[in-house]
Design a protein around this motif. Structure first.
Motif, short mmCIF file in Angstrom:
data_model
loop_
_atom_site.label_atom_id
_atom_site.label_comp_id
_atom_site.label_asym_id
_atom_site.label_seq_id
_atom_site.Cartn_x
_atom_site.Cartn_y
_atom_site.Cartn_z
N ARG A 242 0.86 -1.19 0.00
CA ARG A 242 0.00 0.00 0.00
C ARG A 242 0.89 1.22 0.00
NH1 ARG A 242 -4.65 -0.78 4.57
NH2 ARG A 242 -5.62 -2.60 3.62
N GLY A 243 1.00 1.87 -1.12
CA GLY A 243 1.88 3.03 -1.20
C GLY A 243 3.31 2.63 -0.89
N ASP A 244 3.87 3.24 0.15
CA ASP A 244 5.25 2.91 0.53
C ASP A 244 5.32 1.94 1.70
OD1 ASP A 244 4.36 4.69 2.42
OD2 ASP A 244 6.17 5.90 2.45
N ILE A 245 4.20 1.30 2.03
CA ILE A 245 4.16 0.30 3.10
C ILE A 245 4.06 -1.09 2.49
CG2 ILE A 245 2.88 -0.54 5.11
CD1 ILE A 245 4.00 2.19 5.62
N VAL A 246 4.93 -1.97 2.92
CA VAL A 246 4.93 -3.35 2.43
C VAL A 246 4.72 -4.27 3.62
CG1 VAL A 246 6.29 -5.14 1.28
CG2 VAL A 246 6.53 -2.76 0.57
N ARG A 247 3.72 -5.13 3.57
CA ARG A 247 3.50 -6.14 4.61
C ARG A 247 4.21 -7.42 4.18
NH1 ARG A 247 -2.09 -7.44 6.06
NH2 ARG A 247 -1.07 -8.35 7.86
N VAL A 248 5.01 -7.93 5.09
CA VAL A 248 5.83 -9.10 4.81
C VAL A 248 5.47 -10.20 5.81
CG1 VAL A 248 8.22 -9.95 4.79
CG2 VAL A 248 7.71 -7.64 4.00
N GLY A 249 5.31 -11.42 5.32
CA GLY A 249 5.10 -12.57 6.19
C GLY A 249 6.37 -13.41 6.23
N ILE A 250 6.72 -13.85 7.43
CA ILE A 250 7.95 -14.65 7.58
C ILE A 250 7.56 -15.98 8.21
CG2 ILE A 250 10.23 -14.79 8.65
CD1 ILE A 250 10.12 -11.66 8.69
N ASP A 251 7.84 -17.05 7.50
CA ASP A 251 7.57 -18.40 8.00
C ASP A 251 8.91 -19.03 8.35
OD1 ASP A 251 6.38 -20.80 8.63
OD2 ASP A 251 6.10 -21.43 6.55
N ALA A 252 9.13 -19.21 9.66
CA ALA A 252 10.41 -19.75 10.13
C ALA A 252 10.14 -20.67 11.31
CB ALA A 252 11.33 -18.61 10.56
N PRO A 253 11.05 -21.60 11.57
CA PRO A 253 10.90 -22.47 12.74
C PRO A 253 10.90 -21.63 14.03
CG PRO A 253 12.66 -23.25 11.31
CD PRO A 253 12.25 -21.92 10.80
N ARG A 254 10.29 -22.17 15.08
CA ARG A 254 10.20 -21.45 16.35
C ARG A 254 11.56 -21.12 16.95
NH1 ARG A 254 5.52 -20.76 18.94
NH2 ARG A 254 3.69 -21.78 18.09
N ASP A 255 12.57 -21.92 16.67
CA ASP A 255 13.89 -21.66 17.26
C ASP A 255 14.66 -20.55 16.53
OD1 ASP A 255 14.20 -23.37 15.05
OD2 ASP A 255 16.12 -24.11 15.81
N VAL A 256 14.12 -20.05 15.43
CA VAL A 256 14.75 -18.94 14.71
C VAL A 256 14.12 -17.64 15.19
CG1 VAL A 256 15.10 -17.87 12.45
CG2 VAL A 256 15.23 -20.36 12.69
N LYS A 257 14.93 -16.76 15.75
CA LYS A 257 14.42 -15.49 16.26
C LYS A 257 14.26 -14.52 15.09
CE LYS A 257 16.46 -16.03 20.77
NZ LYS A 257 17.38 -15.50 21.77
N VAL A 258 13.11 -13.87 15.03
CA VAL A 258 12.84 -12.87 14.00
C VAL A 258 12.40 -11.60 14.71
CG1 VAL A 258 11.42 -12.29 11.99
CG2 VAL A 258 12.10 -14.66 12.37
N HIS A 259 13.15 -10.52 14.52
CA HIS A 259 12.86 -9.25 15.19
C HIS A 259 12.94 -8.10 14.18
CE1 HIS A 259 13.26 -11.13 19.12
NE2 HIS A 259 14.37 -11.69 18.69
N ARG A 260 12.20 -7.04 14.47
CA ARG A 260 12.34 -5.83 13.67
C ARG A 260 13.62 -5.13 14.10
NH1 ARG A 260 7.05 -2.55 14.49
NH2 ARG A 260 7.32 -3.36 16.58
N ALA A 261 14.41 -4.66 13.15
CA ALA A 261 15.72 -4.08 13.44
C ALA A 261 15.62 -2.89 14.38
CB ALA A 261 16.43 -3.68 12.14
N GLU A 262 14.61 -2.02 14.20
CA GLU A 262 14.51 -0.84 15.05
C GLU A 262 14.23 -1.21 16.50
OE1 GLU A 262 10.37 -1.38 13.23
OE2 GLU A 262 12.44 -1.52 12.53
#
Length: 79
Positions: free
Chosen positions: A26-46
């Motif tokens: 939507r405009g300059d906003i991109v929604r991203v889905g991440i499918d990863a195993p539970r033992d993989v940590k996924v965090h927003r950089a900020e």
């Protein structure tokens, strides 16, 4: 850094078990889905940067705290 163009519904696979899918644009906003195993940590950089700064501040005593501790120790000695 690998730079790719993706459309809604298209994915990028990282390693054997992590998939990153573009869900919506939507405009300059991109929604991203991440499918990863539970033992993989996924965090927003900020958030990681904010957490790191908060931890540094918590680990560095301020002058007020140091002075307060000195006063408390001095009172204990004199008691």
């Amino acid at each position: 850094m690998l730079v790719l163009s993706r459309r809604i519904g298209e994915s990028v696979v990282v390693g054997d078990n992590i998939a990153i899918t573009i869900l919506e644009v939507r405009g300059d906003i991109v929604r991203v889905g991440i499918d990863a195993p539970r033992d993989v940590k996924v965090h927003r950089a900020e958030l990681l940067a904010e957490l790191e700064q908060t931890n540094k501040q918590a680990a560095s005593p301020t002058d007020d705290i140091v002075a307060s501790l000195r006063e408390s120790l001095a009172r204990r000695k004199n008691s």
